[in-house]
Scaffold this motif. Structure first.
Motif, PDB file in Angstrom:
ATOM      1  N   SER A  56      56.533  13.095 -28.847  1.00 52.95           N
ATOM      2  CA  SER A  56      56.537  14.465 -29.367  1.00 52.95           C
ATOM      3  C   SER A  56      57.052  14.518 -30.804  1.00 52.95           C
ATOM      4  N   LEU A  57      58.054  13.659 -31.138  1.00 52.88           N
ATOM      5  CA  LEU A  57      58.588  13.594 -32.501  1.00 52.88           C
ATOM      6  C   LEU A  57      57.564  12.989 -33.459  1.00 52.88           C
ATOM      7  N   VAL A  58      56.817  11.992 -32.978  1.00 53.87           N
ATOM      8  CA  VAL A  58      55.754  11.390 -33.794  1.00 53.87           C
ATOM      9  C   VAL A  58      54.689  12.424 -34.117  1.00 53.87           C
ATOM     10  N   ALA A  59      54.331  13.219 -33.119  1.00 51.47           N
ATOM     11  CA  ALA A  59      53.334  14.258 -33.352  1.00 51.47           C
ATOM     12  C   ALA A  59      53.810  15.278 -34.373  1.00 51.47           C
ATOM     13  N   LYS A  60      55.128  15.562 -34.373  1.00 48.89           N
ATOM     14  CA  LYS A  60      55.699  16.520 -35.329  1.00 48.89           C
ATOM     15  C   LYS A  60      55.626  15.957 -36.755  1.00 48.89           C
ATOM     16  N   ILE A  61      55.942  14.662 -36.917  1.00 44.23           N
ATOM     17  CA  ILE A  61      55.867  14.026 -38.235  1.00 44.23           C
ATOM     18  C   ILE A  61      54.441  14.019 -38.749  1.00 44.23           C
ATOM     19  N   ASN A  62      53.477  13.811 -37.860  1.00 41.47           N
ATOM     20  CA  ASN A  62      52.081  13.676 -38.258  1.00 41.47           C
ATOM     21  C   ASN A  62      51.478  14.994 -38.739  1.00 41.47           C
ATOM     22  N   LYS A  63      52.148  16.122 -38.470  1.00 45.92           N
ATOM     23  CA  LYS A  63      51.603  17.399 -38.936  1.00 45.92           C
ATOM     24  C   LYS A  63      51.519  17.439 -40.458  1.00 45.92           C
ATOM     25  N   ARG A  64      52.451  16.749 -41.146  1.00 54.01           N
ATOM     26  CA  ARG A  64      52.454  16.723 -42.608  1.00 54.01           C
ATOM     27  C   ARG A  64      51.493  15.673 -43.150  1.00 54.01           C
ATOM     28  N   LEU A  65      51.285  14.586 -42.398  1.00 55.29           N
ATOM     29  CA  LEU A  65      50.471  13.476 -42.896  1.00 55.29           C
ATOM     30  C   LEU A  65      48.982  13.641 -42.578  1.00 55.29           C
ATOM     31  N   LYS A  66      48.650  14.417 -41.565  1.00 55.99           N
ATOM     32  CA  LYS A  66      47.267  14.655 -41.158  1.00 55.99           C
ATOM     33  C   LYS A  66      46.548  13.368 -40.747  1.00 55.99           C
ATOM     34  N   CYS A  67      47.276  12.413 -40.152  1.00 59.51           N
ATOM     35  CA  CYS A  67      46.634  11.195 -39.609  1.00 59.51           C
ATOM     36  C   CYS A  67      46.087  11.473 -38.196  1.00 59.51           C
ATOM     37  N   ARG A  68      45.206  10.591 -37.771  1.00 57.89           N
ATOM     38  CA  ARG A  68      44.656  10.700 -36.404  1.00 57.89           C
ATOM     39  C   ARG A  68      45.434   9.748 -35.502  1.00 57.89           C
ATOM     40  N   ILE A  69      46.077  10.298 -34.479  1.00 55.72           N
ATOM     41  CA  ILE A  69      46.875   9.484 -33.547  1.00 55.72           C
ATOM     42  C   ILE A  69      46.305   9.627 -32.132  1.00 55.72           C
ATOM     43  N   ARG A  70      46.087   8.466 -31.525  1.00 59.54           N
ATOM     44  CA  ARG A  70      45.620   8.500 -30.130  1.00 59.54           C
ATOM     45  C   ARG A  70      46.343   7.419 -29.323  1.00 59.54           C
ATOM     46  N   ILE A  71      46.500   7.693 -28.021  1.00 60.50           N
ATOM     47  CA  ILE A  71      47.190   6.761 -27.116  1.00 60.50           C
ATOM     48  C   ILE A  71      46.148   5.808 -26.535  1.00 60.50           C
ATOM     49  N   THR A  72      46.361   4.501 -26.717  1.00 65.36           N
ATOM     50  CA  THR A  72      45.408   3.501 -26.188  1.00 65.36           C
ATOM     51  C   THR A  72      45.877   2.888 -24.866  1.00 65.36           C
ATOM     52  N   LYS A  73      47.194   2.770 -24.657  1.00 63.27           N
ATOM     53  CA  LYS A  73      47.714   2.205 -23.407  1.00 63.27           C
ATOM     54  C   LYS A  73      49.020   2.875 -23.033  1.00 63.27           C
ATOM     55  N   ARG A  74      49.309   2.872 -21.736  1.00 61.39           N
ATOM     56  CA  ARG A  74      50.573   3.385 -21.213  1.00 61.39           C
ATOM     57  C   ARG A  74      51.232   2.270 -20.411  1.00 61.39           C
ATOM     58  N   LYS A  75      52.479   1.954 -20.706  1.00 63.34           N
ATOM     59  CA  LYS A  75      53.194   0.886 -20.034  1.00 63.34           C
ATOM     60  C   LYS A  75      54.548   1.381 -19.573  1.00 63.34           C
ATOM     61  N   GLY A  76      55.023   0.778 -18.459  1.00 59.65           N
ATOM     62  CA  GLY A  76      56.335   1.140 -17.974  1.00 59.65           C
ATOM     63  C   GLY A  76      56.312   1.595 -16.525  1.00 59.65           C
ATOM     64  N   ALA A  77      57.501   1.661 -15.909  1.00 60.42           N
ATOM     65  CA  ALA A  77      57.629   1.967 -14.482  1.00 60.42           C
ATOM     66  C   ALA A  77      57.094   3.345 -14.143  1.00 60.42           C
ATOM     67  N   ILE A  78      57.340   4.324 -15.022  1.00 64.27           N
ATOM     68  CA  ILE A  78      56.921   5.684 -14.701  1.00 64.27           C
ATOM     69  C   ILE A  78      55.399   5.792 -14.611  1.00 64.27           C
ATOM     70  N   PHE A  79      54.696   5.085 -15.499  1.00 62.50           N
ATOM     71  CA  PHE A  79      53.225   5.118 -15.456  1.00 62.50           C
ATOM     72  C   PHE A  79      52.676   4.292 -14.296  1.00 62.50           C
ATOM     73  N   THR A  80      53.360   3.166 -14.043  1.00 67.01           N
ATOM     74  CA  THR A  80      52.936   2.343 -12.880  1.00 67.01           C
ATOM     75  C   THR A  80      53.067   3.128 -11.580  1.00 67.01           C
ATOM     76  N   ALA A  81      54.171   3.865 -11.439  1.00 67.35           N
ATOM     77  CA  ALA A  81      54.366   4.683 -10.228  1.00 67.35           C
ATOM     78  C   ALA A  81      53.299   5.749 -10.106  1.00 67.35           C
ATOM     79  N   ALA A  82      52.926   6.365 -11.224  1.00 72.36           N
ATOM     80  CA  ALA A  82      51.899   7.412 -11.195  1.00 72.36           C
ATOM     81  C   ALA A  82      50.559   6.851 -10.746  1.00 72.36           C
ATOM     82  N   ARG A  83      50.230   5.621 -11.247  1.00 70.08           N
ATOM     83  CA  ARG A  83      48.964   5.007 -10.837  1.00 70.08           C
ATOM     84  C   ARG A  83      48.976   4.652  -9.354  1.00 70.08           C
TER      85      ARG A  83
END
Length: 393
Positions: A56-83
């Protein structure tokens, strides 16, 4: 340093595309955002790992830079549990479904009563309820043998009964005694075989079946017993045995005959005809040579003229049939057919008139000029006669 994918809040691999990549990196560092495993594939593209809580903080910083940000992978216990939750929801639902089936299959959900006419259904259900058997009762409380005995004792109009438990359905089949039924038919008796045969079908309506399909029985053997005895729970009673039984019967016949029947000559079918005129016992034109060494002669004379009743004139026709010591194939075949017919007649002498013939076979043998035909006839028939029970062991 690369973090383990089992970080508490998980990691996100992001792809940043734009012309301000260097400025994006410096702003993240100044705001305390940790960029891990950074990889720059070209001037305008950057791949990096960040904590999921920093997105969420990265998205806030990017508002000034106007870069394109996308998530390519999710790692970690919380995502593994969801899957895992998503993947195992269907198996979990299947397990719950099977558990529900097993639970509800432990109860009786339906009671079928067949063959009832005069007896009230309510009285049958009341008897079952007194034994702890009713709709929604546990299947383990059902003892078919005990229920059969109780219903036979409670209802005198029941002549035969069979109870079975098929899944959640309690199936009751019974036969009521016929109104006006004579005393003899109600007297306890067995059904015994009245012929030697092989059992091809049996449907026991009352009593205890003693034989099965494919069994070979002899005349007098008990097919259905009217004596019912059980060890657990112990009980014993007698009934008039009733059943529909069909048997497979075999009958044999034989016929012997001499083909020659006293003669040693047989016609070959070849004939020679000679015609001539006979005037007062004088043959004119009768000098044709006979082509057969052995023959049978048939003579026909036709009177055509008489001169003053003194000189009779006849036209004579002589037919010569050739004879041989061996029969022709046609003669032998005709003789064998007649022989087989007589053997079948011999087999049918002892067959009951109500038996249904299903197959025939015959064999012909010859010894010293004497032919013997052996025939076998197979048939089906309803079998079984009543025999009174004289004693109960």
């Amino acid at each position: 340093m690369r973090r383990n994918f089992l970080t508490k809040h998980g990691l996100l691999e992001i792809c940043v595309e734009g012309l301000n990549i260097e400025k994006f990196i410096s702003l993240c560092i100044s705001n305390g955002i940790e960029l891990m495993n950074m990889k720059r594939t070209n001037y305008s593209t950057l791949f990096a790992l960040i904590h999921a809580t920093d997105f969420s903080l990265v998205a806030k910083i990017n508002k000034r830079l106007k870069c394109r940000i996308r998530i390519t992978k999710r790692k970690g216990a919380i995502f593994t549990a969801a899957r895992c939750v998503k993947r195992f929801s269907i198996p979990l639902g299947l397990v719950l479904f099977v558990a529900m089936i097993l639970f509800f299959s432990s109860f009786i959900l339906k009671i079928n009563i067949r063959g009832i006419e005069r007896i009230e259904v309510g009285s049958i259900l009341d008897t079952l309820k007194s034994e702890g058997v009713y709709i929604a009762s546990l299947r383990k409380n059902v003892d078919p043998t005990k229920l059969e005995l109780r219903l036979l004792k409670e209802h005198e109009d029941i002549k035969w009964i069979h109870i079975s438990l098929d899944g959640c359905v309690l199936d009751i089949s019974l036969t009521e005694s016929t109104l006006g039924e004579d005393i003899k038919s109600q007297t306890p008796h067995h059904i015994v075989a009245d012929f030697d045969c092989e059992i091809i079908s049996i449907n026991v309506l009352s009593g205890k079946g003693m034989v099965g399909v494919g069994d070979t029985v002899k005349k007098g053997d008990i097919l259905v017993s009217g004596h019912i005895k059980n060890e657990d729970p112990p009980y014993e009673y007698t009934v008039p045995a009733e059943a529909e039984i069909k048997g497979y019967l075999t009958y044999s016949g034989e016929y012997t005959a001499d083909f020659a029947q006293g003669s040693t000559k047989f016609k070959t079918g070849n004939t020679f005809v000679r015609k001539y005129v006979k005037i007062h016992n004088i043959a004119l034109g009768s000098n044709k040579e006979i082509p057969f060494e052995s023959y049978e002669l048939t003579v026909r004379e036709q009177h055509v003229y008489s001169y003053g009743q003194l000189i009779p004139i006849y036209v004579v026709r002589e037919e010569y049939s050739e004879l041989t010591d061996s029969p022709s194939p046609e003669q032998l075949s005709s003789f064998e057919e007649e022989l087989i017919t007589m053997a079948y007649r011999d087999a049918l002498k002892s067959m009951p008139v109500d038996a249904q013939i299903i197959s025939r076979s015959a064999l012909i043998t010859c010894q010293n000029g004497v032919y013997t035909a052996q025939a076998e006839v197979k048939a089906t028939k309803n079998i079984g006669i009543n025999m009174d029970i004289l004693s109960i062991e």
